[in-house]
Design a protein around this motif. Structure first.
Motif, mmCIF file in Angstrom:
data_model
loop_
_atom_site.group_PDB
_atom_site.id
_atom_site.type_symbol
_atom_site.label_atom_id
_atom_site.label_comp_id
_atom_site.label_asym_id
_atom_site.label_seq_id
_atom_site.Cartn_x
_atom_site.Cartn_y
_atom_site.Cartn_z
ATOM 1 N N GLY A 102 0.817 -1.209 0.000
ATOM 2 C CA GLY A 102 0.000 0.000 0.000
ATOM 3 C C GLY A 102 0.846 1.252 0.000
ATOM 4 O O GLY A 102 0.570 2.215 -0.725
ATOM 5 N N GLN A 103 1.913 1.228 0.798
ATOM 6 C CA GLN A 103 2.823 2.385 0.856
ATOM 7 C C GLN A 103 3.489 2.620 -0.491
ATOM 8 O O GLN A 103 3.596 3.757 -0.961
ATOM 9 C CB GLN A 103 3.878 2.132 1.934
ATOM 10 N N LEU A 104 3.925 1.551 -1.143
ATOM 11 C CA LEU A 104 4.554 1.669 -2.454
ATOM 12 C C LEU A 104 3.577 2.190 -3.505
ATOM 13 O O LEU A 104 3.980 2.803 -4.494
ATOM 14 C CB LEU A 104 5.112 0.315 -2.898
ATOM 15 N N ALA A 105 2.274 1.942 -3.279
ATOM 16 C CA ALA A 105 1.249 2.402 -4.218
ATOM 17 C C ALA A 105 0.817 3.842 -3.944
ATOM 18 O O ALA A 105 -0.040 4.372 -4.651
ATOM 19 C CB ALA A 105 0.035 1.479 -4.149
ATOM 20 N N GLY A 106 1.397 4.465 -2.919
ATOM 21 C CA GLY A 106 1.041 5.843 -2.593
ATOM 22 C C GLY A 106 -0.174 5.959 -1.700
ATOM 23 O O GLY A 106 -0.845 6.995 -1.694
ATOM 24 N N LEU A 107 -0.455 4.907 -0.930
ATOM 25 C CA LEU A 107 -1.616 4.899 -0.041
ATOM 26 C C LEU A 107 -1.185 4.789 1.415
ATOM 27 O O LEU A 107 -0.240 4.052 1.735
ATOM 28 C CB LEU A 107 -2.532 3.711 -0.363
ATOM 29 N N LYS A 108 -1.871 5.509 2.278
ATOM 30 C CA LYS A 108 -1.731 5.294 3.710
ATOM 31 C C LYS A 108 -2.736 4.216 4.095
ATOM 32 O O LYS A 108 -3.951 4.412 3.969
ATOM 33 C CB LYS A 108 -2.021 6.579 4.492
ATOM 34 N N VAL A 109 -2.239 3.067 4.528
ATOM 35 C CA VAL A 109 -3.120 1.950 4.871
ATOM 36 C C VAL A 109 -3.635 2.170 6.287
ATOM 37 O O VAL A 109 -2.924 1.940 7.268
ATOM 38 C CB VAL A 109 -2.391 0.602 4.746
ATOM 39 N N GLU A 110 -4.883 2.649 6.380
ATOM 40 C CA GLU A 110 -5.476 2.950 7.682
ATOM 41 C C GLU A 110 -5.709 1.688 8.503
ATOM 42 O O GLU A 110 -5.587 1.699 9.717
ATOM 43 C CB GLU A 110 -6.800 3.692 7.491
ATOM 44 N N SER A 114 12.859 -3.732 4.532
ATOM 45 C CA SER A 114 13.207 -2.744 5.554
ATOM 46 C C SER A 114 12.787 -1.367 5.054
ATOM 47 O O SER A 114 12.535 -1.176 3.862
ATOM 48 C CB SER A 114 14.717 -2.762 5.797
ATOM 49 N N PRO A 115 12.696 -0.347 5.943
ATOM 50 C CA PRO A 115 12.329 1.007 5.500
ATOM 51 C C PRO A 115 13.261 1.527 4.406
ATOM 52 O O PRO A 115 12.816 2.212 3.489
ATOM 53 C CB PRO A 115 12.460 1.832 6.783
ATOM 54 N N GLU A 116 14.557 1.205 4.489
ATOM 55 C CA GLU A 116 15.500 1.655 3.459
ATOM 56 C C GLU A 116 15.193 0.987 2.121
ATOM 57 O O GLU A 116 15.245 1.639 1.062
ATOM 58 C CB GLU A 116 16.941 1.333 3.887
ATOM 59 N N GLU A 117 14.872 -0.312 2.167
ATOM 60 C CA GLU A 117 14.536 -1.026 0.931
ATOM 61 C C GLU A 117 13.232 -0.521 0.338
ATOM 62 O O GLU A 117 13.079 -0.447 -0.884
ATOM 63 C CB GLU A 117 14.450 -2.532 1.210
ATOM 64 N N VAL A 118 12.261 -0.165 1.202
ATOM 65 C CA VAL A 118 10.995 0.382 0.728
ATOM 66 C C VAL A 118 11.240 1.668 -0.048
ATOM 67 O O VAL A 118 10.689 1.876 -1.145
ATOM 68 C CB VAL A 118 10.021 0.638 1.900
ATOM 69 N N ALA A 119 12.070 2.542 0.495
ATOM 70 C CA ALA A 119 12.370 3.814 -0.177
ATOM 71 C C ALA A 119 13.036 3.571 -1.528
ATOM 72 O O ALA A 119 12.730 4.238 -2.529
ATOM 73 C CB ALA A 119 13.271 4.669 0.714
ATOM 74 N N GLU A 120 13.925 2.598 -1.575
ATOM 75 C CA GLU A 120 14.622 2.279 -2.826
ATOM 76 C C GLU A 120 13.650 1.734 -3.872
ATOM 77 O O GLU A 120 13.677 2.128 -5.044
ATOM 78 C CB GLU A 120 15.719 1.243 -2.533
ATOM 79 N N ARG A 121 12.755 0.808 -3.448
ATOM 80 C CA ARG A 121 11.780 0.224 -4.381
ATOM 81 C C ARG A 121 10.763 1.268 -4.833
ATOM 82 O O ARG A 121 10.306 1.237 -5.968
ATOM 83 C CB ARG A 121 11.065 -0.945 -3.711
ATOM 84 N N LEU A 122 10.404 2.164 -3.945
ATOM 85 C CA LEU A 122 9.452 3.222 -4.288
ATOM 86 C C LEU A 122 10.004 4.091 -5.416
ATOM 87 O O LEU A 122 9.283 4.446 -6.353
ATOM 88 C CB LEU A 122 9.160 4.079 -3.051
ATOM 89 N N GLN A 123 11.271 4.392 -5.336
ATOM 90 C CA GLN A 123 11.906 5.202 -6.373
ATOM 91 C C GLN A 123 11.945 4.452 -7.703
ATOM 92 O O GLN A 123 11.706 5.031 -8.770
ATOM 93 C CB GLN A 123 13.330 5.556 -5.931
ATOM 94 N N ALA A 124 12.194 3.141 -7.638
ATOM 95 C CA ALA A 124 12.251 2.336 -8.861
ATOM 96 C C ALA A 124 10.879 2.224 -9.521
ATOM 97 O O ALA A 124 10.753 2.320 -10.744
ATOM 98 C CB ALA A 124 12.798 0.950 -8.549
ATOM 99 N N LEU A 125 9.831 2.041 -8.713
ATOM 100 C CA LEU A 125 8.476 1.917 -9.264
ATOM 101 C C LEU A 125 8.010 3.231 -9.878
ATOM 102 O O LEU A 125 7.259 3.243 -10.862
ATOM 103 C CB LEU A 125 7.492 1.473 -8.179
ATOM 104 N N ALA A 126 8.434 4.348 -9.283
ATOM 105 C CA ALA A 126 8.016 5.665 -9.795
ATOM 106 C C ALA A 126 8.560 5.910 -11.192
ATOM 107 O O ALA A 126 7.985 6.691 -11.963
ATOM 108 C CB ALA A 126 8.489 6.765 -8.847
ATOM 109 N N ALA A 127 9.648 5.237 -11.534
ATOM 110 C CA ALA A 127 10.264 5.445 -12.843
ATOM 111 C C ALA A 127 9.617 4.603 -13.942
ATOM 112 O O ALA A 127 9.923 4.780 -15.125
ATOM 113 C CB ALA A 127 11.754 5.120 -12.764
ATOM 114 N N LEU A 128 8.720 3.673 -13.570
ATOM 115 C CA LEU A 128 8.072 2.820 -14.566
ATOM 116 C C LEU A 128 7.137 3.627 -15.459
ATOM 117 O O LEU A 128 6.387 4.475 -14.990
ATOM 118 C CB LEU A 128 7.264 1.715 -13.881
ATOM 119 N N LYS A 129 7.176 3.325 -16.745
ATOM 120 C CA LYS A 129 6.228 3.943 -17.665
ATOM 121 C C LYS A 129 4.927 3.152 -17.627
ATOM 122 O O LYS A 129 4.937 1.926 -17.714
ATOM 123 C CB LYS A 129 6.793 3.950 -19.086
ATOM 124 N N VAL A 130 3.805 3.856 -17.487
ATOM 125 C CA VAL A 130 2.500 3.211 -17.368
ATOM 126 C C VAL A 130 1.742 3.350 -18.673
ATOM 127 O O VAL A 130 1.682 4.435 -19.257
ATOM 128 C CB VAL A 130 1.682 3.833 -16.206
#
Length: 563
Positions: free
Chosen positions: A132-140, A480-496
């Motif tokens: 959810g975090q990687l998708a840009g959502l706050k999971v309530e 880990s939080p560091e890995e999440v930040a790294e993956r988030l940056q990689a996913l943001a670069a994907l062309k949709v």
């Protein structure tokens, strides 16, 4: 804006509370169900849902499905040239659902309630939050699928009730016993199987067909394409035999056709091992809840696979009554997640209901038993037993085994086995102890487990006042939080892939699949259809394109009935 999401193994849905009801949101193709399939198109752009599912057969190296089954693990899947973890693939699906909701609602969506199987482990739940975090959502909140179903059925409006939710989806099986009393909906017990669902029924049928094909070989095709073709036909046959006594499993490859007649009785015999596996979690949940089947007020059927007549007959025979099936089993969890989202947002039209949850697995420590000269290492001492209502805090007292021992190592595990080697290691603490005789130094181990899935382990030595604490936040296999930040940056670069082109891309993917499946005149006809449609696409005349789509859909449906 907050939404409710049913993140499924086979299909996913999104819903929102609107005008005093849970409203399902259609995707870019106008469908409520979005297949949980992710892939890349020929331009390397991300595709999700129906378009990706169509390409499973034609482009198996660039498409993937069933990734929910590996949530909470470090498994990676190669899609194109890049390896993705289950959290990332789930995030791409969640991001697509989020965008569908934003387009439908006309405003940004920032928060979500996401459903998970009741039997999901701590690591699987944390991985879902990361997705959810990687998708840009706050999971309530993560809501258990059976609890969501109970909300959708409106059982929280009753004064008192005890009910069982039987949830058999595409990839997982859950059974939960819930009790409603004075506005509190309490999960009494949960059990299940994270590797039992409609996909397994289809796999069994495919294996049966392949075994029967020794005498008459199946059509020649690449292994990836053949597997997807067989699975597609297995799903059709399973659905058909829900409505009629017999049908034919047929695989065509151009002029070559292979078929096998299958009856409902054949299916019953074939599926018996899987039907037997459904019984154990039911019996376990009832036993843990200390309730008899006859004492239940209602039994709810949830999940698309629960539509199978064989499954419904099994449930009716086990409980001596017909289960409740008023709501669409595919949609009920998403509706309940939307209700929970509205409750989190304190929507004025909803009465507040308190939901309690349970720990799905036992949490404990490793111990050693000693009798004279004989020692048995690696034994499991439960501290918080499965189906304890959370938040919960429990304490056990243990003692150093050896004379003059100076350090105690407390190793923490999750699972149900008597031996820790069969359970999941979560972490460990080392605590100094005074060197005394056996039995003179006590070690108090307290576990506290909260509603967010965080486990705090505290070790206290009363003789010295020494305390050590460990919070288990990251399980093995969870980013880990560091890995999440790294993956988030990689996913943001994907062309949709552009959403407004999905309906056209879906038709092109169907044409590509039909071209691969056919031969001779039919293949030439499919190629002509593809060229004509491509020509209309290039003209960019929206009116002509709409008309071409209508004609093409009619022709595709005719061809698919013949193939």
């Amino acid at each position: 804006m907050i939404i409710g999401i049913d993140l499924g193994t086979t299909n996913s849905l999104v819903a929102v509370w609107n005008a005093d009801t849970a409203q399902l949101i259609p995707n870019a193709l106008g469908k409520l169900l979005t297949p949980s399939v992710v892939g890349l198109d020929d331009n390397g752009e991300l595709i999700v849902g129906d378009v990706a599912r169509e390409r499973l057969q034609t482009h198996p190296q660039a498409t993937t499905a069933l990734f929910k089954r590996h949530m909470g693990s470090a498994r990676e899947t190669l899609v194109g040239e890049r390896a993705y973890r289950p959290e990332e693939l789930s995030a791409l699906l969640l991001r697509s659902l989020k965008e569908d909701a934003e387009r439908y609602l006309g405003e940004p969506v920032t928060e979500a309630v996401i459903s998970v199987p009741a039997y999901f482990s701590d690591a699987q739940r944390k991985a879902t939050r990361v997705a959810g975090q990687l998708a840009g959502l706050k999971v309530e909140k993560l809501i258990n699928e059976p609890t969501a179903a109970a909300l959708a059925y409106g059982l929280h409006h009753k004064e008192e009730a005890t009910f069982l939710v039987f949830d058999l989806g595409g990839g997982t099986f859950d059974v939960s016993v819930l009790e409603l009393f004075e506005g509190v909906m309490e999960v009494r017990a949960s059990a299940g199987d994270n590797f039992l669902g409609g996909e397994d029924f289809d796999d069994l049928l495919v294996a049966h067909v392949r075994a029967a094909a020794h005498a008459q070989p199946l059509p020649t095709a690449t292994e990836g394409a053949l597997v997807q073709r067989l699975r597609r036909e297995a799903q059709r046959v399973r659905h058909a035999l829900g409505q009629q006594p017999h049908t034919t499993f047929t695989v065509r490859d151009g002029g070559h056709e292979w078929s096998l007649a299958i009856t409902q009785d054949d299916l019953a015999r074939l599926y018996q091992p899987l039907l037997d596996r459904l019984r154990a979690p039911i019996e376990r949940a009832l036993r843990d809840a200390r309730i008899k089947a006859a004492d239940l007020d209602e039994v709810l059927l949830v999940g698309g696979t629960s539509r199978m007549p064989l499954v419904r007959r099994l449930v009716a025979s086990l409980f001596g009554r017909f289960p409740a099936m008023q709501l669409n089993p595919d949609e009920v969890v998403a509706q309940g997640a939307a209700i929970q989202a509205a409750l989190k947002a304190r929507h004025a039209s909803l009465e507040e209901v308190v939901l309690t949850d349970v720990s799905p697995y036992t949490l404990g420590i490793e111990t050693t038993s000693s009798e004279g000269q004989r020692r048995i290492d690696g034994l499991y001492l439960p501290i918080i037993e499965r189906n304890s209502v959370v938040p919960v805090s429990r304490e056990q007292t243990v003692y150093p085994l050896d004379e003059a021992q100076t350090v105690v190592r407390v190793r923490i595990f999750q699972g149900e086995s008597r031996l820790v080697s069969n359970n999941i290691f979560l972490g460990e603490l080392e605590v100094p102890v005074p060197p005394k005789k056996r039995g003179e130094v006590s070690v108090q181990v307290r576990f506290t487990y909260d509603i967010n899935g965080l486990l705090e382990a505290q070790v206290h030595i009363p003789l010295t006042g020494e305390r050590r604490t460990l919070v288990i936040e990251n399980n093995p296999g969870v980013l880990s939080p560091e890995e999440v930040a790294e993956r988030l940056q990689a996913l943001a670069a994907l062309k949709v892939h552009p959403r407004d082109q999905q309906v056209n891309s879906l038709l092109m993917a169907r044409l590509e699949r039909l071209y691969q499946e056919s031969l001779g005149d039919t293949r030439e006809h499919v190629a002509d259809l593809a060229k004509q449609f491509q020509y209309v696409l290039e003209r960019q005349d929206e009116r002509a394109l709409r008309e071409a789509r209508v004609r093409l859909v009619e022709q595709l449906e005719y061809l698919e009935r013949r193939l």
